[in-house]
Design a protein around this motif. Structure first.
Motif, PDB file in Angstrom:
ATOM      1  N   VAL A 156       0.801  -1.112   0.067  1.00  0.00           N
ATOM      2  CA  VAL A 156       0.132  -0.061  -0.030  1.00  0.00           C
ATOM      3  C   VAL A 156       0.841   1.186   0.057  1.00  0.00           C
ATOM      4  CG1 VAL A 156      -1.596   1.511   1.362  1.00  0.00           C
ATOM      5  CG2 VAL A 156      -1.927  -0.940   1.127  1.00  0.00           C
ATOM      6  N   TYR A 157       1.957   1.201   0.758  1.00  0.00           N
ATOM      7  CA  TYR A 157       2.845   2.512   1.053  1.00  0.00           C
ATOM      8  C   TYR A 157       3.374   2.788  -0.419  1.00  0.00           C
ATOM      9  CZ  TYR A 157       6.963   5.065   1.911  1.00  0.00           C
ATOM     10  OH  TYR A 157       7.940   6.168   2.023  1.00  0.00           O
ATOM     11  N   GLY A 158       3.955   1.417  -1.001  1.00  0.00           N
ATOM     12  CA  GLY A 158       4.426   1.586  -2.343  1.00  0.00           C
ATOM     13  C   GLY A 158       3.642   2.253  -3.537  1.00  0.00           C
ATOM     14  N   VAL A 159       2.559   1.666  -3.495  1.00  0.00           N
ATOM     15  CA  VAL A 159       1.431   2.264  -4.415  1.00  0.00           C
ATOM     16  C   VAL A 159       1.195   3.704  -4.335  1.00  0.00           C
ATOM     17  CG1 VAL A 159      -0.909   2.208  -5.178  1.00  0.00           C
ATOM     18  CG2 VAL A 159       0.383   0.130  -4.862  1.00  0.00           C
ATOM     19  N   LEU A 160       1.167   4.282  -2.878  1.00  0.00           N
ATOM     20  CA  LEU A 160       0.603   5.429  -2.654  1.00  0.00           C
ATOM     21  C   LEU A 160       1.901   6.372  -2.708  1.00  0.00           C
ATOM     22  CD1 LEU A 160      -1.515   5.169   0.405  1.00  0.00           C
ATOM     23  CD2 LEU A 160      -2.326   5.713  -1.978  1.00  0.00           C
ATOM     24  N   ALA A 161       3.065   6.097  -2.500  1.00  0.00           N
ATOM     25  CA  ALA A 161       4.308   6.789  -2.476  1.00  0.00           C
ATOM     26  C   ALA A 161       5.309   6.939  -3.579  1.00  0.00           C
ATOM     27  CB  ALA A 161       4.936   6.627  -1.083  1.00  0.00           C
ATOM     28  N   ARG A 162       5.417   5.756  -4.537  1.00  0.00           N
ATOM     29  CA  ARG A 162       6.397   5.870  -5.437  1.00  0.00           C
ATOM     30  C   ARG A 162       6.014   6.783  -6.613  1.00  0.00           C
ATOM     31  NH1 ARG A 162      11.150   2.619  -4.785  1.00  0.00           N
ATOM     32  NH2 ARG A 162      11.480   3.277  -6.775  1.00  0.00           N
ATOM     33  N   ARG A 163       6.822   7.375  -7.270  1.00  0.00           N
ATOM     34  CA  ARG A 163       6.755   8.088  -8.514  1.00  0.00           C
ATOM     35  C   ARG A 163       6.649   7.165  -9.829  1.00  0.00           C
ATOM     36  NH1 ARG A 163      10.611  12.352  -8.665  1.00  0.00           N
ATOM     37  NH2 ARG A 163       9.353  13.485 -10.264  1.00  0.00           N
ATOM     38  N   ASN A 164       7.339   6.316  -9.862  1.00  0.00           N
ATOM     39  CA  ASN A 164       7.600   5.627 -11.011  1.00  0.00           C
ATOM     40  C   ASN A 164       6.456   4.596 -11.255  1.00  0.00           C
ATOM     41  OD1 ASN A 164       8.551   3.538 -12.777  1.00  0.00           O
ATOM     42  ND2 ASN A 164      10.395   4.375 -12.928  1.00  0.00           N
ATOM     43  N   ALA A 165       5.857   4.551 -12.445  1.00  0.00           N
ATOM     44  CA  ALA A 165       4.745   3.552 -12.585  1.00  0.00           C
ATOM     45  C   ALA A 165       5.244   2.071 -12.505  1.00  0.00           C
ATOM     46  CB  ALA A 165       4.011   3.892 -14.047  1.00  0.00           C
ATOM     47  N   ILE A 166       6.226   2.009 -12.866  1.00  0.00           N
ATOM     48  CA  ILE A 166       6.810   0.373 -13.048  1.00  0.00           C
ATOM     49  C   ILE A 166       6.892  -0.108 -11.663  1.00  0.00           C
ATOM     50  CG2 ILE A 166       8.594  -1.126 -13.293  1.00  0.00           C
ATOM     51  CD1 ILE A 166       9.165   0.344 -15.934  1.00  0.00           C
ATOM     52  N   ALA A 167       7.503   1.104 -10.585  1.00  0.00           N
ATOM     53  CA  ALA A 167       7.648   0.591  -9.078  1.00  0.00           C
ATOM     54  C   ALA A 167       6.065   0.518  -8.401  1.00  0.00           C
ATOM     55  CB  ALA A 167       8.648   1.922  -8.375  1.00  0.00           C
ATOM     56  N   ILE A 168       5.262   1.271  -8.912  1.00  0.00           N
ATOM     57  CA  ILE A 168       3.701   1.092  -8.421  1.00  0.00           C
ATOM     58  C   ILE A 168       3.219  -0.401  -9.026  1.00  0.00           C
ATOM     59  CG2 ILE A 168       1.254   2.007  -8.612  1.00  0.00           C
ATOM     60  CD1 ILE A 168       2.731   4.754  -9.032  1.00  0.00           C
ATOM     61  N   LEU A 169       3.693  -0.976 -10.039  1.00  0.00           N
ATOM     62  CA  LEU A 169       3.012  -2.014 -10.353  1.00  0.00           C
ATOM     63  C   LEU A 169       3.885  -3.211  -9.615  1.00  0.00           C
ATOM     64  CD1 LEU A 169       1.363  -2.360 -12.857  1.00  0.00           C
ATOM     65  CD2 LEU A 169       3.038  -3.397 -13.874  1.00  0.00           C
ATOM     66  N   MET A 170       4.981  -3.121  -9.289  1.00  0.00           N
ATOM     67  CA  MET A 170       5.766  -3.776  -8.341  1.00  0.00           C
ATOM     68  C   MET A 170       5.219  -4.013  -6.834  1.00  0.00           C
ATOM     69  SD  MET A 170       9.492  -3.864  -9.014  1.00  0.00           S
ATOM     70  CE  MET A 170      10.229  -2.043  -8.994  1.00  0.00           C
ATOM     71  N   ALA A 171       4.886  -2.840  -6.558  1.00  0.00           N
ATOM     72  CA  ALA A 171       4.028  -2.804  -5.136  1.00  0.00           C
ATOM     73  C   ALA A 171       2.759  -3.503  -5.242  1.00  0.00           C
ATOM     74  CB  ALA A 171       3.764  -1.266  -4.648  1.00  0.00           C
ATOM     75  N   ILE A 172       2.067  -3.346  -6.479  1.00  0.00           N
ATOM     76  CA  ILE A 172       0.722  -4.123  -6.428  1.00  0.00           C
ATOM     77  C   ILE A 172       1.203  -5.757  -6.591  1.00  0.00           C
ATOM     78  CG2 ILE A 172      -1.046  -4.653  -7.984  1.00  0.00           C
ATOM     79  CD1 ILE A 172      -1.096  -1.764  -8.923  1.00  0.00           C
ATOM     80  N   GLU A 173       2.171  -5.845  -7.061  1.00  0.00           N
ATOM     81  CA  GLU A 173       2.509  -7.394  -6.787  1.00  0.00           C
ATOM     82  C   GLU A 173       2.566  -7.819  -5.427  1.00  0.00           C
ATOM     83  OE1 GLU A 173       2.362  -9.302  -9.601  1.00  0.00           O
ATOM     84  OE2 GLU A 173       2.172  -7.888 -10.990  1.00  0.00           O
TER      85      GLU A 173
END
Lengths: 102, 166
Positions: free
Chosen positions: A19-36
């Motif tokens: 959840v933190y990764g999805v909300l806080a990261r700026r890079n779209a790929i990093a957000i996808l990784m947080a979803i994983e």
């Protein structure tokens, strides 16, 4: 034997990290990784529930498998979208992807 | 602390530590490597839960396929990797508070609830039963077929979206 609640606590912590990764990261790929990470946390709790509540019924494992399939499809489609956006906008920074912003 | 609990603690630390580094590391490529480590930790926990088939599938699909796909995407969008800038946006503090609060909310509920627990072992033919249930019309045959249609749609969609337009 490890109590069920330990597994659930690990899964909850992993989900919150996601959840933190999805909300806080700026890079779209990093957000996808947080979803994983979040999907993995859900899988972990599904398998833990299967093992500790009804190991003789395969439903828990089957659900985890379907989550895995959906995660694979999500990764493929999501990364394709990101590559397409990168091609058009030269960025994968979600702060700059604001075409729909009024 | 028994041996199994020690192994669990090690795997949990590996999973959570690598997961934390995934969302925090500045370089996207390092983040992918940490993600792989975290997924490996989850696979280890699956083994500990006696779901060997899922552990194998986790390694094959997550580590073998999805991670490679993410690495490809990182490589293809390398303009970002060369000049990463700050990895977190300006709402990262609020995000940390929200995620932390969510965990603080969940943890006492999980720890306090009297979970029913069977002493039943895992049947030896679990993998066979799982395979049968996936093609059994009374269980998961329909979701199974739907999943394959969805995979096909995602495949075609991904190719169509990502291909070079001329």
């Amino acid at each position: 034997m490890v109590p069920l609640s330990w597994y659930l606590l690990v899964a909850a912590a992993l989900f919150c990290i996601g959840v933190y990764g999805v909300l806080a990261r700026r890079n779209a790929i990093a957000i996808l990784m947080a979803i994983e990470l979040m999907l993995n946390a859900v899988n972990l709790s599904l398998v833990a529930f299967w093992r500790y509540l009804h190991p003789a019924v395969t439903t828990g494992q089957a659900f985890a498998l379907f989550v895995l399939v959906v995660a694979a499809a999500e990764a493929a489609a999501g990364l394709a979208l990101i590559i397409s956006i990168y091609r058009n906008r030269e960025t994968v920074d979600v702060e700059n992807i604001d075409l729909l912003k009024g | 602390m028994t041996l199994i609990q020690a192994v669990f603690a090690l795997l949990a630390i590996l999973t959570l530590g690598a997961g934390l580094l995934t969302v925090l590391s500045r370089h996207l490529f390092h983040a992918v490597l940490y993600l792989i480590l975290s997924l490996l930790g989850v696979a280890g926990l699956f083994v500990l839960l006696e779901a060997e088939f899922l552990a194998g599938v986790q390694v094959l699909i997550y580590i073998g396929a999805i991670s490679i796909l993410i690495i490809f995407a990182v490589m293809l969008t390398r303009g970002m990797a060369r000049n990463p800038g700050p990895p977190l946006n300006n709402q990262s503090l609020a995000a940390a508070v929200i995620a932390g609060l969510f965990f603080v909310l969940l943890a006492p509920v999980i720890a306090g609830f009297p979970w029913p627990q069977t002493t039943q072992g895992v049947p030896a033919d679990t993998i066979e039963a799982l395979g049968r249930s996936l093609v059994d019309p009374n269980q998961f045959a329909l979701p199974f077929e739907l999943a394959s249609v969805m995979i096909l749609a995602a495949l075609i969609g991904a190719i169509f979206i990502a291909r070079e337009k001329r």
